[in-house]
Design an enzyme around this catalytic site. Sequence first.
Site, PDB file in Angstrom:
ATOM      1  N   ARG A  59     -13.392  53.759  16.930  1.00 46.91           N
ATOM      2  CA  ARG A  59     -14.131  54.991  17.212  1.00 46.91           C
ATOM      3  C   ARG A  59     -13.557  56.175  16.435  1.00 46.91           C
ATOM      4  O   ARG A  59     -14.274  57.134  16.141  1.00 46.91           O
ATOM      5  CB  ARG A  59     -14.061  55.299  18.711  1.00 46.91           C
ATOM      6  CG  ARG A  59     -14.716  54.253  19.604  1.00 46.91           C
ATOM      7  CD  ARG A  59     -14.731  54.746  21.042  1.00 46.91           C
ATOM      8  NE  ARG A  59     -15.303  53.762  21.962  1.00 46.91           N
ATOM      9  CZ  ARG A  59     -14.594  53.050  22.813  1.00 46.91           C
ATOM     10  NH1 ARG A  59     -13.273  53.214  22.862  1.00 46.91           N
ATOM     11  NH2 ARG A  59     -15.164  52.190  23.621  1.00 46.91           N
ATOM     12  N   GLU A 236      12.762  41.462  30.344  1.00 49.25           N
ATOM     13  CA  GLU A 236      12.751  42.645  29.483  1.00 49.25           C
ATOM     14  C   GLU A 236      13.679  43.702  30.060  1.00 49.25           C
ATOM     15  O   GLU A 236      13.777  43.843  31.288  1.00 49.25           O
ATOM     16  CB  GLU A 236      11.343  43.224  29.373  1.00 49.25           C
ATOM     17  CG  GLU A 236      10.307  42.280  28.791  1.00 49.25           C
ATOM     18  CD  GLU A 236       8.933  42.929  28.752  1.00 49.25           C
ATOM     19  OE1 GLU A 236       8.780  43.921  28.012  1.00 49.25           O
ATOM     20  OE2 GLU A 236       8.040  42.462  29.469  1.00 49.25           O
ATOM     21  N   HIS A 260       1.730  33.929  29.061  1.00 48.71           N
ATOM     22  CA  HIS A 260       2.924  33.473  28.341  1.00 48.71           C
ATOM     23  C   HIS A 260       3.684  32.378  29.081  1.00 48.71           C
ATOM     24  O   HIS A 260       4.006  31.328  28.511  1.00 48.71           O
ATOM     25  CB  HIS A 260       3.888  34.645  28.113  1.00 48.71           C
ATOM     26  CG  HIS A 260       3.314  35.765  27.316  1.00 48.71           C
ATOM     27  ND1 HIS A 260       2.406  35.590  26.299  1.00 48.71           N
ATOM     28  CD2 HIS A 260       3.532  37.105  27.372  1.00 48.71           C
ATOM     29  CE1 HIS A 260       2.104  36.755  25.770  1.00 48.71           C
ATOM     30  NE2 HIS A 260       2.762  37.686  26.411  1.00 48.71           N
TER      31      HIS A 260
END
Length: 507
Positions: A59, A236, A260
Amino acid sequence: MPEETNRSGSIYGGTADPCAVILFGASGDLAKRKVIPAMYDLAQYKSLGERYAIIGFARTPMTDDSFRAMAGEAAKTISEVGPIEPAKWDEFAASLHYSPGDYADQNSFAQLAKRLAEIDAEKKLGGNRLFYLSTPPEVYPDIVEQLGRAGLARPSNPGSWVRIIIEKPFGRDLATARELNKIVLNVFEEKQVYRIDHYLGKDTVQNLLVLRFSNGIFEPLWNRNYVDHVQITASETLGVERRGGFYETAGALRDMIQSHVLQLTSLVAVEPPASFDATAVRNEKLKVLQSIRPFNLEMVAQSVVRGQYAPGKAGEKALAGYRAEPGVNPNSRTETFVAMRLLIDNWRWAGVPFYLRTGKRLAKRSTEIMIQFKRAPHIVFREREVEPNRLILNIQPDEGVSISFGAKKPGTEMSIGNVTMNFSYCEGFGGVSRSAYATLLNDCLRGDPTLFDRGDSVEAAWSLVEPILEVWSAAKSVSVPQYASGTWGPRESDQLLEREARQWYNP
């Protein structure tokens, strides 16, 4: 980059056909951080195609030149082939083009089709096209349907091909995944559709099949007779960062487990395929997902733990809790951590628990698979502490394989120590690393769907997590356990294993 590798393209695979890559969401974060740098890397290894064009669609109003400048700024710091040389970037950037438009506007796609035809004729691309959906998932249906209306979903020439890559999340529950599959397969054939999971592009993940099926010492032990349990961790250290608004609608179960982590589970547990081709491998992975014991209310209570990170520390640095992140509800019940126990009801794995764990703001960034073997049946060193044997596949950040076993320590006494043999991809293969995104892009461009998800597998994975989502949604008064940032998750996660006299193996 070694010159001989550059010429052969050996680390990614053969040179792809001439083609046009149409990148939807080209001005977005994923396109700038992962997709465009991956295509640049492929070009440097001569694995993108002798002739190619990359057409960005988004866009955001841009010209070809401004799109090239934007892509160049991103690639300077992200390319995995080393520092970008201006001359090489200029050569690559000449193939970057831009077509602004709205994803729901038929005229925008008519303009795209016209531009594609012009570029295809100019560069002699043979009508080969790859559409890459690097956009928010809510516009996937619009893009797919507009491609169909514009006549872009089918090959335009005999012998040419059209493919589409769709990023995760593929749906947000079973019903929406089925609906999206229906929309996609009304426009494209299944063989044209590549549902991407970048974890599967990592060398260690792919090497799992090689490790098992090309080495006579592993496969005979890869079953319930010798394996005590399996752990898969995807941790993480970062929080949700600037993605709090998105994460509130997703959570760790949808974001990581459904995609995952279940992908890794299916590869660990898969039966030997009849051949190493896409159909055979994906059929066996589907069988694993279909063999996982379904969750009911009692199993969710006993075998699934969720958590949410609270304030904590990383060294001397203070870390905010999830509920204090921008875009997050101060009373949020969204999970940033999930641990669960799975059972696979088939001949190979009956009775062997699989423990899965994923979370944000944990103690270390790591993705690894740990297979723990049963202790030897006759312990002649019963009075001495003997560690169980473990095979560990490190997927990130440092790819490699290690195996641990007991050995006698030097000296006159019979003292046993645990030692580890390590294999590092970086050291073993001269430091040549591959981008997971570039690997999968090259596979798609060459028409190899082995490492991509099939529609029935996506739905099978959603079927497994759907009961958990329903239980959590119904239990609105139940608090979500908190864990301090920088730790390994809530105490309930440890108890999940302690009930069976086991413990997590922390990387």
